[in-house]
Design a protein around this motif. Structure first.
Motif, mmCIF file in Angstrom:
data_model
loop_
_atom_site.group_PDB
_atom_site.id
_atom_site.type_symbol
_atom_site.label_atom_id
_atom_site.label_comp_id
_atom_site.label_asym_id
_atom_site.label_seq_id
_atom_site.Cartn_x
_atom_site.Cartn_y
_atom_site.Cartn_z
ATOM 1 N N LYS A 69 0.993 -1.294 0.019
ATOM 2 C CA LYS A 69 0.028 -0.013 0.177
ATOM 3 C C LYS A 69 0.861 1.239 -0.112
ATOM 4 C CE LYS A 69 -3.581 -2.230 2.763
ATOM 5 N NZ LYS A 69 -4.393 -1.996 4.113
ATOM 6 N N HIS A 70 1.523 1.304 0.868
ATOM 7 C CA HIS A 70 2.515 2.686 1.229
ATOM 8 C C HIS A 70 3.785 2.745 0.415
ATOM 9 C CE1 HIS A 70 -0.876 3.388 3.895
ATOM 10 N NE2 HIS A 70 -0.374 2.393 4.851
ATOM 11 N N VAL A 71 4.405 1.585 0.120
ATOM 12 C CA VAL A 71 5.779 1.840 -0.581
ATOM 13 C C VAL A 71 5.508 1.478 -2.056
ATOM 14 C CG1 VAL A 71 8.212 0.823 -0.945
ATOM 15 C CG2 VAL A 71 7.007 0.818 1.455
ATOM 16 N N LEU A 72 4.908 0.349 -2.397
ATOM 17 C CA LEU A 72 4.755 0.250 -3.816
ATOM 18 C C LEU A 72 3.843 1.318 -4.393
ATOM 19 C CD1 LEU A 72 5.584 -1.627 -6.369
ATOM 20 C CD2 LEU A 72 3.583 -3.105 -5.466
ATOM 21 N N TRP A 73 2.824 1.299 -4.064
ATOM 22 C CA TRP A 73 1.563 2.171 -4.728
ATOM 23 C C TRP A 73 1.813 3.623 -4.221
ATOM 24 C CZ3 TRP A 73 -1.034 1.409 -8.964
ATOM 25 C CH2 TRP A 73 -1.238 -0.172 -9.311
ATOM 26 N N GLY A 74 2.261 3.749 -2.881
ATOM 27 C CA GLY A 74 2.867 5.203 -2.636
ATOM 28 C C GLY A 74 3.587 5.750 -3.530
ATOM 29 N N THR A 75 4.669 4.906 -3.864
ATOM 30 C CA THR A 75 5.866 5.778 -4.676
ATOM 31 C C THR A 75 5.027 5.781 -6.174
ATOM 32 O OG1 THR A 75 7.648 4.518 -3.769
ATOM 33 C CG2 THR A 75 7.733 4.883 -6.059
ATOM 34 N N PHE A 76 4.387 4.820 -6.726
ATOM 35 C CA PHE A 76 3.892 5.212 -8.054
ATOM 36 C C PHE A 76 2.950 6.029 -8.056
ATOM 37 C CE2 PHE A 76 4.919 0.387 -9.166
ATOM 38 C CZ PHE A 76 6.028 0.561 -9.785
ATOM 39 N N LEU A 77 2.065 6.060 -7.045
ATOM 40 C CA LEU A 77 1.134 7.264 -7.237
ATOM 41 C C LEU A 77 1.692 8.674 -6.847
ATOM 42 C CD1 LEU A 77 -2.115 7.065 -8.132
ATOM 43 C CD2 LEU A 77 -0.770 4.979 -7.824
ATOM 44 N N GLU A 84 13.058 -0.092 -4.515
ATOM 45 C CA GLU A 84 14.270 -0.967 -4.253
ATOM 46 C C GLU A 84 13.906 -1.804 -2.961
ATOM 47 O OE1 GLU A 84 18.950 -1.784 -3.818
ATOM 48 O OE2 GLU A 84 18.314 -0.102 -4.629
ATOM 49 N N TYR A 85 13.603 -3.040 -2.599
ATOM 50 C CA TYR A 85 13.412 -3.499 -1.261
ATOM 51 C C TYR A 85 14.634 -4.002 -0.553
ATOM 52 C CZ TYR A 85 8.464 -3.633 -2.509
ATOM 53 O OH TYR A 85 7.093 -3.272 -3.058
ATOM 54 N N ALA A 111 4.268 -6.462 -7.013
ATOM 55 C CA ALA A 111 4.982 -5.824 -8.100
ATOM 56 C C ALA A 111 4.514 -5.925 -9.302
ATOM 57 C CB ALA A 111 6.410 -5.755 -7.785
ATOM 58 N N SER A 112 4.510 -7.216 -9.620
ATOM 59 C CA SER A 112 4.173 -7.576 -11.012
ATOM 60 C C SER A 112 2.704 -7.261 -11.513
ATOM 61 C CB SER A 112 4.388 -9.300 -11.227
ATOM 62 O OG SER A 112 3.785 -9.587 -12.396
ATOM 63 N N ILE A 113 1.673 -7.109 -10.722
ATOM 64 C CA ILE A 113 0.509 -6.867 -10.844
ATOM 65 C C ILE A 113 0.430 -5.457 -11.122
ATOM 66 C CG2 ILE A 113 -1.844 -6.295 -9.485
ATOM 67 C CD1 ILE A 113 -1.477 -9.161 -8.330
ATOM 68 N N ALA A 114 1.182 -4.403 -10.243
ATOM 69 C CA ALA A 114 1.428 -3.214 -10.486
ATOM 70 C C ALA A 114 1.753 -2.736 -11.926
ATOM 71 C CB ALA A 114 2.215 -2.342 -9.349
ATOM 72 N N LEU A 115 3.034 -3.393 -12.236
ATOM 73 C CA LEU A 115 3.420 -3.178 -13.448
ATOM 74 C C LEU A 115 2.831 -3.390 -14.597
ATOM 75 C CD1 LEU A 115 7.292 -4.101 -12.895
ATOM 76 C CD2 LEU A 115 6.395 -2.030 -12.946
ATOM 77 N N ASN A 116 2.202 -4.502 -14.409
ATOM 78 C CA ASN A 116 1.286 -5.042 -15.523
ATOM 79 C C ASN A 116 -0.102 -4.097 -15.805
ATOM 80 O OD1 ASN A 116 2.883 -7.418 -16.451
ATOM 81 N ND2 ASN A 116 1.610 -8.705 -14.854
ATOM 82 N N PHE A 117 -0.367 -3.448 -14.643
ATOM 83 C CA PHE A 117 -1.544 -2.481 -14.913
ATOM 84 C C PHE A 117 -1.142 -1.195 -15.664
ATOM 85 C CE2 PHE A 117 -2.793 1.721 -13.273
ATOM 86 C CZ PHE A 117 -3.822 1.483 -13.486
ATOM 87 N N PHE A 118 0.050 -0.794 -15.426
ATOM 88 C CA PHE A 118 0.649 0.494 -16.109
ATOM 89 C C PHE A 118 0.546 0.092 -17.661
ATOM 90 C CE2 PHE A 118 1.340 1.833 -11.925
ATOM 91 C CZ PHE A 118 0.903 3.333 -11.931
ATOM 92 N N LYS A 119 1.079 -0.896 -17.679
ATOM 93 C CA LYS A 119 1.393 -1.639 -19.107
ATOM 94 C C LYS A 119 0.151 -1.941 -20.066
ATOM 95 C CE LYS A 119 4.057 -4.604 -22.202
ATOM 96 N NZ LYS A 119 4.814 -5.677 -22.029
#
Length: 211
Positions: A69-77, A84-85, A111-119
């Motif tokens: 929630k707060h690192v992966l999507w917090g960064t992208f949004l 980098e974990y 992370a894969s789900i997030a990247l696939n979303f943007f693509k």
């Protein structure tokens, strides 16, 4: 040019990303801003729940869900380009001795789900900037995030709490979809009606609003 932010508590990741992407934009020198080693030296990113040795009692470090929630999507949004974990030194398969990257399999999946979303959704993230003020979050806190350009608005709700969306700069009809960052599923909800945005449940969701 790039900059990597490092070692902040999870609650600080989003606003730090927003701060430095904004500074670079205002200076006319656009940086690729990423987040490196979120969390503290002890824990970093935890192993999956149920992984051998992962504590279940008395553990007060970050969870896999909080990291999503707060690192992966917090960064992208926030307009960031990635994370980098870091595995800490106290948890199983930690940063000093890791031999099994499957210990964080769930986080790689997210992370894969997030990247696939943007693509797959053809999101032009390089043209978008943080507009948390549109979702009532002018201080860029961990409540609701908004990444936007005219005609496209991504709203992320870490804890499933809705928001009153501010009037958007374009008044054309809009559609809304709900993206599940845990599974990658998308639900169409048709035309956006009103400015009260309510996620499907109390888990984290991403709203995709298009003109």
């Amino acid at each position: 040019t790039g900059v990597s932010l490092q070692n902040s508590a999870l609650k600080d990741v989003h606003w730090q990303i927003v701060k430095w992407t904004r500074k670079s934009r205002e200076a006319g020198k656009k940086w690729a801003v990423a987040f490196d080693e979120p969390g503290n030296a002890q824990f970093g990113m935890p192993a999956d729940p149920g992984y051998p040795g992962m504590p279940t009692e008395g553990y007060d470090g970050p969870t896999v869900d909080q990291t999503r929630k707060h690192v992966l999507w917090g960064t992208f949004l926030g307009g960031g380009h990635g994370v980098e974990y870091y595995f800490g030194y106290k948890l199983p398969q930690n940063d000093l001795v890791c031999e099994d990257w499957r210990s964080r399999d769930l986080s790689w999946t997210y992370a894969s789900i997030a990247l696939n979303f943007f693509k797959s959704q053809k999101i032009p993230f390089w043209e978008m900037t943080s507009h948390d003020e549109l979702v009532g979050n002018p201080k860029n806190e961990n409540t609701t995030y908004c990444l936007a350009k005219k005609g496209l608005y991504l709203l992320y709700f870490p804890d499933g709490k809705g928001c009153d969306l501010k009037p958007l700069p374009d008044d054309s009809p809009k559609t809304i979809q709900w993206f599940n960052p845990r599974t990658g599923d998308i639900k169409d909800q048709g035309q956006l009606k009103g400015l009260k945005i309510t996620p499907p449940d109390t888990k984290d969701w991403l709203a995709i609003i298009r003109s």
